[in-house]
Design an enzyme around this catalytic site. Structure first.
Site, PDB file in Angstrom:
ATOM      1  CG  ASP A   1      -2.012   1.073   1.146  1.00 33.94           C
ATOM      2  OD1 ASP A   1      -2.292   1.550   0.030  1.00 33.94           O
ATOM      3  OD2 ASP A   1      -2.574   1.447   2.186  1.00 33.94           O
TER       4      ASP A   1
ATOM      5  CG  ASP B   1      -0.971   2.226   6.610  1.00 38.59           C
ATOM      6  OD1 ASP B   1      -1.359   1.274   7.279  1.00 38.59           O
ATOM      7  OD2 ASP B   1      -1.721   2.922   5.893  1.00 38.59           O
TER       8      ASP B   1
HETATM    9  N1  LIG Z   1       4.396   6.865  14.030  1.00 37.94           N
HETATM   10  C1  LIG Z   1       3.719   7.928  13.616  1.00 37.94           C
HETATM   11  N2  LIG Z   1       4.147   9.166  13.920  1.00 37.94           N
HETATM   12  C2  LIG Z   1       3.465  10.236  13.511  1.00 37.94           C
HETATM   13  N3  LIG Z   1       2.337  10.197  12.818  1.00 37.94           N
HETATM   14  C3  LIG Z   1       1.852   9.000  12.484  1.00 37.94           C
HETATM   15  C4  LIG Z   1       2.506   7.802  12.859  1.00 37.94           C
HETATM   16  N4  LIG Z   1       1.798   6.764  12.407  1.00 37.94           N
HETATM   17  C5  LIG Z   1       0.754   7.287  11.766  1.00 37.94           C
HETATM   18  N5  LIG Z   1       0.762   8.624  11.800  1.00 37.94           N
HETATM   19  C6  LIG Z   1      -0.224   9.540  11.214  1.00 37.94           C
HETATM   20  O1  LIG Z   1      -1.465   8.888  11.118  1.00 37.94           O
HETATM   21  C7  LIG Z   1      -1.874   8.757   9.762  1.00 37.94           C
HETATM   22  C8  LIG Z   1      -2.546   7.408   9.526  1.00 37.94           C
HETATM   23  O2  LIG Z   1      -1.646   6.371   9.843  1.00 37.94           O
HETATM   24  P1  LIG Z   1      -1.630   5.030   8.995  1.00 37.94           P
HETATM   25  O3  LIG Z   1      -1.313   5.349   7.594  1.00 37.94           O
HETATM   26  O4  LIG Z   1      -0.744   4.066   9.676  1.00 37.94           O
HETATM   27  O5  LIG Z   1      -3.117   4.576   9.167  1.00 37.94           O
HETATM   28  P2  LIG Z   1      -4.088   4.049   8.011  1.00 37.94           P
HETATM   29  O6  LIG Z   1      -4.149   2.594   8.127  1.00 37.94           O
HETATM   30  O7  LIG Z   1      -3.664   4.630   6.706  1.00 37.94           O
HETATM   31  O8  LIG Z   1      -5.467   4.544   8.326  1.00 37.94           O
HETATM   32  P3  LIG Z   1      -6.551   4.603   7.189  1.00 37.94           P
HETATM   33  O9  LIG Z   1      -6.097   3.735   6.046  1.00 37.94           O
HETATM   34  O10 LIG Z   1      -7.727   4.071   7.819  1.00 37.94           O
HETATM   35  O11 LIG Z   1      -6.590   6.049   6.801  1.00 37.94           O
HETATM   36  C9  LIG Z   1      -0.608   8.959   8.950  1.00 37.94           C
HETATM   37  O12 LIG Z   1      -0.890   9.519   7.700  1.00 37.94           O
HETATM   38  C10 LIG Z   1       0.199   9.912   9.805  1.00 37.94           C
HETATM   39  O13 LIG Z   1      -0.173  11.230   9.540  1.00 37.94           O
HETATM   40 MG   LIG Z   2      -2.156   5.073   5.686  1.00 40.26          MG
END
Ligand SMILES: Nc1ncnc2c1ncn2[C@@H]1O[C@H](COP(=O)(O)OP(=O)(O)OP(=O)(O)O)[C@@H](O)[C@H]1O
Ligand SMILES: [Mg+2]
Length: 509
Positions: free
Chosen positions: A278, A295
Site C-alpha cells: 500500500d 502503515d
Molecule cells: N508513528 C507515527 N508518527 C506520527 N504520525 C503517524 C505515525 N503513524 C501514523 N501517523 C499519522 O497517522 C496517519 C494514519 O496512519 P496510517 O497510515 O498508519 O493509518 P491508516 O491505516 O492509513 O489509516 P486509514 O487507512 O484508515 O486512513 C498517517 O498519515 C500519519 O499522519
Molecule cells: Mg495510511
C-alpha cells in the site's frame, strides 16, 4: 428466468418504445424486489449489526479498558488526542510512561508473551471505563497544549484498528497465503481478525526496524487492536508531514526522494523480505529529512501468491505520484527488475545501504521517455505474474488458459541475464509445466481446430471428410496437426500483447 421468458422478452422490441424502456428498467432492478415474506425481527437485528460495524468507532468499551491498562502498566503516561481518523484505524498521540517494559525488551519478549494473552484480557474486563480518557481521545490533538505540558517526554503514536466488519472482510486476501499466519484459525471472526491485523503490522514494523536498512517508527507494543509505536514529530507536537504534504525545497529534492524510495523498495524486498502493498505518498512520512515508511499492516512476504502483483501496484503508485511532481521517472518494468534482481551489474556499493543504492538508481536506471517505453509498461501492467504454478489459484485458471499471465521467468528472459540474474531464483520447472499443460488443453479439448475463427461452413466440410478416414491415417493427421501447432506457437504473439499493439498503432493514426 426461464429461456421461454427470455424469448418472450425478445419480442418486446415490436411494442411501443416506452414499454420496451420499462422492461429494461425492470430487468435491471428485478433482483432488488423482495418477494419473500417480511420478517421484522430479522431485519432489526441486521440493522443493529450494521450499525455496530460501521458507526461504532474505535473506542468501544473493550478497547477503552485496554487503553486504561496501558496507562496502569506504565507503558503510557498520557493520551493527548487524535492525530488521524481513517477508514481502518485511528491514530492517537500519547506520552510514554516510566515502565521499563517498553523499548527493546518488548521487542524480544513479545513472542512468548502471546501464550498467556487471554488471561490478561480477563483482568482488563474488570477495569472501569475512564470517561475522561474517552473524551480526550475523541478530541483532535492540539499541539500548542502539548508543548506547555511537557517537552522532554517520549512521544508515542497509538494506532487503534477499527473493529468494523465491513472493512476487514477485504483484508483476508492479504493474510491468506501468508505462511506466518497459516495457523490462525480465526480469520472469519472480525474481532480476532483485527487482532491478527494489528499484530501483522507490529511484526512487519519490527522486522523492518530490526533490519536497520529502512527508517520506520520503532514498534513498542501490540495487543488486541492497539499498536503502540514511536511518534514521528516535528518537535512542536505536530506529526511529521506525509510525503504528500511535504514542501519540497527544489527539484533536486524531488529527484532525491524518488530515487530513495526506489532503493527502499529493493531493500524492503531483498533484506526485509516484504512487499509494502500500500505504498504511496500517504504512507511515507518525511521526518528529520528522511523518508520513513509507515502503515505496513497489509505488507506481505515474497512467498505470498499475490506479492508480485502488490509490488507492481506499489511501483505504479510511486511512479504516478512522482510523474505528477514533474520529474523524469523510470519505466515500471525497469524498477521491478531492479527490486527483484539478486545482484546488480556494476554496483560496487553496500547492498544494505540505501544511499549507495540510491546513487546507483540515479546513475544507472534508464529514464522513461519514448512511446515504446509506455507501451511496454502497459503490457507489463497487464501481465499476470506468478512465481510458479503453486501460486496459481483456481479462480485464476481462466486467465491462465487465456494466456493472460506470464511467469516471472519469461518476463525476465527478455533482458540481459547478467544484469538481472533474479531469474535464477524462480522455478524453471514450473514454466515447463505450464507449456506442457497449455499444449494439452488446446490439443485435446479443441482437437486440431485452429484458434483463428474460421467460417462455420468450411469446418463442416472437413468434418464430413474425416468420417471416412482410416484409423492410422487419422492418427497420423492428428499428430501432424499437433506438431504444426506446436511449431506455430513458438513464434506466435500472445493474444493480449497483439491486442495492445494493435490498439497502439490505431491510436497513432
Ligand atoms: N508513528 C507515527 N508518527 C506520527 N504520525 C503517524 C505515525 N503513524 C501514523 N501517523 C499519522 O497517522 C496517519 C494514519 O496512519 P496510517 O497510515 O498508519 O493509518 P491508516 O491505516 O492509513 O489509516 P486509514 O487507512 O484508515 O486512513 C498517517 O498519515 C500519519 O499522519
Ligand atoms: Mg495510511
Amino acid at each position: 428466468m426461464s429461456l421461454e421468458d427470455k424469448f418472450d422478452r425478445l419480442n418486446i422490441s415490436n411494442e411501443p418504445r416506452t414499454e420496451h424502456a420499462n422492461n429494461k428498467i425492470l430487468d435491471k432492478y428485478e433482483h432488488k424486489f423482495k418477494t419473500d415474506e417480511m420478517s421484522f425481527t430479522r431485519s432489526k437485528t441486521n440493522k443493529d449489526k450494521a450499525n455496530r460495524a460501521t458507526v461504532e468507532n474505535v473506542l468501544d468499551p473493550r478497547t477503552m479498558r485496554f487503553l486504561k491498562a496501558l496507562t496502569s502498566r506504565g507503558v503510557i503516561s498520557d493520551f493527548n488526542g487524535c492525530l488521524s481518523t481513517g477508514k481502518e484505524a485511528n491514530v492517537y498521540h500519547a506520552f510514554a510512561g516510566d515502565s521499563k517494559l517498553h523499548a527493546d525488551v518488548v521487542l524480544e519478549a513479545k513472542e512468548e508473551e502471546d501464550e498467556d494473552e487471554d488471561e490478561n484480557e480477563e483482568d482488563e474486563d474488570d477495569l472501569p471505563i475512564d470517561h475522561n480518557l474517552k473524551e480526550k481521545l475523541e478530541t483532535e490533538l492540539r499541539p500548542e497544549m502539548l508543548t506547555k505540558v511537557s517537552q522532554d517526554k517520549k512521544e508515542y503514536a497509538v494506532k487503534i484498528f477499527k473493529t468494523s466488519i465491513l472493512v476487514f472482510k477485504d483484508r483476508e486476501r492479504y493474510v491468506d497465503g501468508e505462511f506466518r499466519f497459516r495457523n490462525s484459525r480465526s480469520q472469519h471472526n472480525p474481532r480476532k481478525m483485527i487482532k491478527i491485523w494489528a499484530e501483522k503490522e507490529f511484526r512487519n514494523l519490527r522486522r523492518i526496524y530490526q533490519s536497520g536498512v529502512i527508517p520506520v517508527p520503532k514498534p513498542i507494543e501490540v495487543k488486541n487492536n492497539v499498536l503502540v509505536m514511536e511518534f514521528l514529530g516535528r518537535g512542536d507536537g505536530f506529526a511529521s508531514p506525509r510525503l504528500k504534504d511535504h514542501p519540497y525545497k527544489d527539484r533536486e529534492e524531488i529527484f532525491h526522494y524518488y530515487h530513495t524510495i526506489v532503493a527502499y523498495m529493493r531493500l524492503m524486498y531483498q533484506i526485509c523480505r516484504l512487499v509494502h502493498a500500500d505504498l504511496s505518498e500517504y504512507n511515507i512520512l518525511i521526518h528529520k529529512d528522511k523518508m520513513y515508511i509507515i502503515d505496513v499492516s497489509q505488507s506481505v512476504e515474497p512467498e505470498h501468491p499475490m506479492s508480485l502483483d502488490f509490488l507492481r501496484m506499489d511501483i505504479k503508485n510511486i511512479n504516478f505520484y512522482f510523474e505528477k511532481m514533474g520529474i523524469d521517472i523510470f519505466p515500471e518494468r525497469v524498477i521491478f527488475q531492479f527490486i527483484i534482481s539478486d545482484t546488480l551489474e556494476n554496483f560496487n556499493g553496500d547492498y544494505r545501504d540505501y544511499n549507495d543504492l540510491r546513487d546507483y538508481v540515479a546513475q544507472n536506471l534508464p529514464i522513461k521517455k519514448s512511446e515504446q517505453d509506455e507501451a511496454e509498461d502497459e503490457i507489463f501492467r497487464s501481465l499476470y505474474l506468478v512465481r510458479n504454478l503453486e501460486g496459481l489459484e483456481e479462480r485464476d485458471f481462466d486467465r491462465y488458459t487465456d494466456g493472460k499471465f506470464d511467469l516471472l521467468k519469461s518476463l525476465i528472459a527478455h533482458d540481459n541475464e547478467k544484469n538481472f540474474s533474479a531469474a535464477e531464483q524462480f522455478d524453471l520447472k514450473a514454466q515447463d509445466a505450464t507449456t506442457d499443460e497449455e499444449d494439452e488443453i488446446s490439443e485435446e479439448d479443441f482437437d486440431g481446430e485452429d484458434d483463428d475463427d474460421e467460417g462455420y461452413e468450411s469446418e463442416e466440410k472437413v468434418l464430413k471428410g474425416k468420417r471416412y478416414e482410416d484409423k492410422d491415417a487419422k492418427k497420423l493427421r492428428k499428430q501432424e496437426a499437433k506438431d504444426a501447432k506446436r511449431e506455430k506457437r513458438k513464434t506466435k504473439v500472445k493474444k493480449h500483447i497483439k491486442k495492445k499493439l494493435v490498439k497502439k498503432t490505431k491510436s497513432k493514426k
